[in-house]
Design an enzyme around this catalytic site. Structure first.
Site, PDB file in Angstrom:
ATOM      1  CD  GLU A 471      -1.717  -2.486   1.223  1.00 55.04           C
ATOM      2  OE1 GLU A 471      -0.580  -2.734   1.696  1.00 55.04           O
ATOM      3  OE2 GLU A 471      -2.516  -3.370   0.882  1.00 55.04           O
ATOM      4  CG  HIS A 541     -12.479  -7.933   5.377  1.00 53.71           C
ATOM      5  ND1 HIS A 541     -11.909  -8.902   6.164  1.00 53.71           N
ATOM      6  CD2 HIS A 541     -11.867  -8.035   4.165  1.00 53.71           C
ATOM      7  CE1 HIS A 541     -11.003  -9.574   5.458  1.00 53.71           C
ATOM      8  NE2 HIS A 541     -10.949  -9.057   4.245  1.00 53.71           N
TER       9      HIS A 541
END
Ligand SMILES: Cc1ncc(C[n+]2csc(CCOP(=O)(O)OP(=O)(O)O)c2C)c(N)n1
Length: 741
Positions: A471, A541
């Site tokens: 990322e 999540h």
């Protein structure tokens, strides 16, 4: 000097032989050697002057480039200022001088002058930034410059394949941002051997190698990172050995205190990179004759014997000795040169000490673009009358579309309109093995939530491609590309995994414009699926955490709750001139709530403009994201059952946020609830609640209430998830209590 060479015949010139006209040293002329000595000597003397000024408290920080001068000058003599691109380390004073920065300019940064061309008094000295030379603003975190250099090095190939990307346009960020590429420019990035321990360094090697980028890594290895020696930083204590397995690189390991050897290594490496063969890696052994900085005393951890060993390799006396030995300058000539440098430095110091400091009221200048205001009426357009759309999957319709559909269509429209846009991230491509797509063997993926479906198929693999799972790499590269004028619209696959990019998102991307005093900027968009209510999303999540990002000046943060807002805000995000974190609630992607017909290719919503979802007179409920439909249900129930009229405000944009709409509403209702999905304490609502209490105290008939998640992680089991996240019942109860207060 390691090697000397006569132009006419290769081979060495023995010491003491008469100098020959036209003789060169690995291609360096005798005049260049004199220039190199002037630059290395200037660099060292400037460090010494700064040290003195710091001791006299006339400047406020000092870190030297001592011991690193020769390799820096060699690099500058090989590369082209204002043509190639530079991401230098703080020890690169000599490099910057040799590229064309002046001692006076450097001293202006030391005193923190308004005219400091690097930062206008905002950054410490030795944080180089010279737009005219393509020396890109640097920060203090060790290693965070490297991924940006990767993004920078990706630009020439992209522009060569997409020349229209360089076209200017009016009415959006392109009016103020140029894309200039010569096709064969090289990017230089340097770091210390200590910084090579940072994960971002390895992420950068991956991409540079994989994409054969024209990028030169220079590791300036002075064996110490403050007090930590090289063998603690890395197994075996030699970075060259560790990186040697990366494919496509040209490698050099050199004595970086030897100007001629360094120059030769740079010549070979630059030729390789400029020809497009791949990246270069130069490992230069240098010395650190001074302590790390003036805040450090190296005698606490280095014995004299080490310092004496290093002194024998000091690049400045070493070059001086070579000039004398080769008969290029005699002692008199050296003295004359040094006196000239000293005199010039004195003038520069005297001048810099007179410099005017920046005015106090300039501090907030350039946090955001001074040219494009995304809150302005220019970004306020109406949806087009219903238009039939052809989605990227080829299906035609004029029906109400989901948020996922409209985000996808907006990306498609903007990519058609602006060839500077590139999309990358994990799984965002339709299919990396593009032959499968071309032969119609597969349909293509286009994102784990399919938001980018069909874009690679339409726009090609240079504009839409997969990244590695890294990322920081995604955000760092986007920053480098955006610095050069491209418009990356990248995706972080889940908000829960944004954290490896935090250094880039906190210390780099949003700070670039401010810290360079508007010398550089990096407007790009990061799309990030966020949030819970997924029944089974669990800890990793379901996260929110938007307040961590709204806490960062320089970063725009938007969080739409429905399809039309997502389209309008995404278009504004892409066309504006600031970095934008675009938060997309996963639960809302395909909800029935908030579907809308395609609003056409120019629909925009300005940032900082809330929407009143449900007008009312009794309580103001301020919220955003997936709490909007839940709060709406609660408000409708409250009105039905108790006749209480809630004014429901969807902020849509979190930084900036629409204080005027909140204030007008609370002045009318005299009661306020701030509702958000993130954990209650220290959350986004705290700021709004504080501001209401501060500025609207006189208007309040009840305490300001917050409704949010428990201060807990989000659990997998839906019963637990329900208990943790704010539900319609929680909102209803809070609304009723505040109404009855
Ligand atoms: C991410 C980060 N961690 C820690 C620091 C504090 N720090 C500043 S310089 C430095 C040492 C860097 O060593 P090296 O990369 O070898 O470069 P050198 O100073 O030796 O040239 C450290 C730990 C920092 N600036 N950034």
């Amino acid at each position: 000097m390691a090697t000397t060479k006569a132009d006419s015949k290769p081979g060495g010139v023995s010491n003491g032989s008469l100098p020959k006209a036209g003789q060169t040293y690995e291609g360096l002329t005798r005049q260049q050697l004199i220039d190199a000595y002037r630059l290395t000597y200037t660099s060292r003397r400037l460090d010494d002057r700064e040290i003195l000024l710091k001791r006299q408290q006339k400047i406020f920080f000092q870190i030297s480039g001592a011991g690193h001068e020769a390799v820096g000058v060699a690099a500058a003599f090989t590369l082209k200022a204002g043509y190639d691109w530079f991401y230098p380390y703080y020890r690169d004073r000599a490099l910057c001088l040799a590229l064309g920065a002046t001692p006076y300019e450097m001293l202006l940064q030391g005193v923190g002058a308004a005219d400091d061309p690097s930062s206008g008094g905002r950054q410490m000295p030795s944080h180089w930034s010279y737009p005219r030379l393509n020396i890109v603003t640097g920060s203090s975190p060790t290693g965070s410059q490297i991924l940006q250099a990767v993004g920078c090095a990706e630009v020439p190939r992209y522009v060569a394949a997409h020349p229209a990307a360089a076209a200017k346009a009016t009415g959006d960020y392109r009016q103020f941002k140029d894309v200039v590429s010569h096709g064969d420019e090289v990017t230089y990035v340097s770091l210390g051997e200590g910084a090579s321990s940072e994960g971002e360094f390895w992420e950068a090697l991956n991409t540079a190698s994989n994409r054969r980028l024209p990028l030169i890594f220079l590791v300036e290895d002075n064996e110490y990172a403050i007090s930590v020696p090289v063998e603690v930083q890395m197994p075996g204590g030699n970075i060259s050995r560790l990186v040697s397995g990366f494919p496509n690189f040209h490698f050099e390991e050199i004595d970086g205190t030897d100007l001629v050897a360094s120059y030769a290594a740079f010549q070979r490496t630059v030729a390789y990179c400029r020809a497009g063969q791949g990246p270069g890696f130069i490992h230069a052994h240098v010395i650190r004759p001074y302590s790390h900085s003036l805040s450090d005393d190296e005698r606490l951890y280095r014995p004299d014997v080490e310092r004496q060993r290093d002194a024998a390799h000091d690049p400045v006396p070493r070059l001086q000795l070579s000039l004398i030995r080769e008969g290029i300058l005699d002692e008199k000539g050296i003295n004359r040169l040094e006196k000239q440098v000293d005199d010039d430095l004195q003038v520069a110091v005297d001048h810099a000490l007179q410099a005017i400091p920046p005015a106090r009221d300039t501090v907030t200048r350039y946090i955001y673009s001074p040219d494009v205001d995304p809150t302005s009426a220019a970004f306020d357009t109406h949806p087009a009358a219903q238009v039939e759309t052809t989605a990227t999957d080829g299906k035609k319709s004029s029906h109400a579309k989901t948020m996922a559909d409209l985000i996808n269509l907006t990306l498609r429209d903007e990519m058609r309109r602006d060839e500077r846009i590139v999309i990358f991230g994990e799984d965002v491509a339709d299919c990396s093995r593009e032959q499968y797509l071309k032969q119609k063997m597969v349909k293509g993926k286009g994102g784990v939530f399919k938001l980018t479906a069909g874009l690679q198929a339409e726009f090609g693999s240079e504009r839409v491609f997969n990244s590695a799972i890294a990322e920081a790499n995604i955000v760092g590269r986007a920053t480098g590309m955006a610095t050069r004028g491209l418009k990356p619209v990248v995706e972080i696959q889940f908000f829960d995994y944004i954290w490896p990019a935090m250094m880039q998102l906190r210390n780099e991307l949003p700070v670039i414009r401010w810290r360079s005093n508007n010398g550089f900027s990096a407007p790009c968009v990061m799309r990030v699926p966020i949030g819970g209510y997924l029944t089974g999303g669990a800890i990793y999540h379901s996260q929110c955490g938007e307040s961590i990002f709204t806490h960062i000046p320089g970063l725009r943060v938007v969080f739409p709750s429905n399809a039309l807002d997502a389209a309008g805000l995404l278009r504004t995000a892409i066309r504006c001139d600031d970095p934008v974190l675009f938060l997309e609630h996963k639960r809302l992607y395909r909800e029935t709530f908030g579907r809308a017909p395609y609003p056409g290719p120019d629909y925009m919503i300005p940032f900082g403009k809330a929407k009143i979802v449900h007008p009312g007179t009794d309580i103001s409920v301020i919220t955003y994201g997936a709490v909007v439909p839940r709060a709406l249900q609660a408000a409708q129930k409250l009105e039905r059952e108790h006749g209480v009229k809630v004014e429901l405000i969807d902020l849509r944009s979190l930084n900036p946020f629409d204080w005027e709409t909140i204030a007008a509403s609370v002045k009318k209702t005299n009661r306020a609830i701030v509702a958000y999905e993130d954990t209650l304490s220290w959350g986004y609502g705290a700021e709004i609640a504080a501001r209401i209490a501060d500025e609207l105290f006189q208007n309040l008939d009840a305490p300001v209430r917050r409704v949010a998640a428990l201060d807990s992680f989000v659990a997998y089991q839906p019963i637990l998830e329900d208990a943790i996240l704010p539900q319609v019942d929680d909102l209803f109860r809070a609304m009723k209590e505040v109404a009855e207060y």
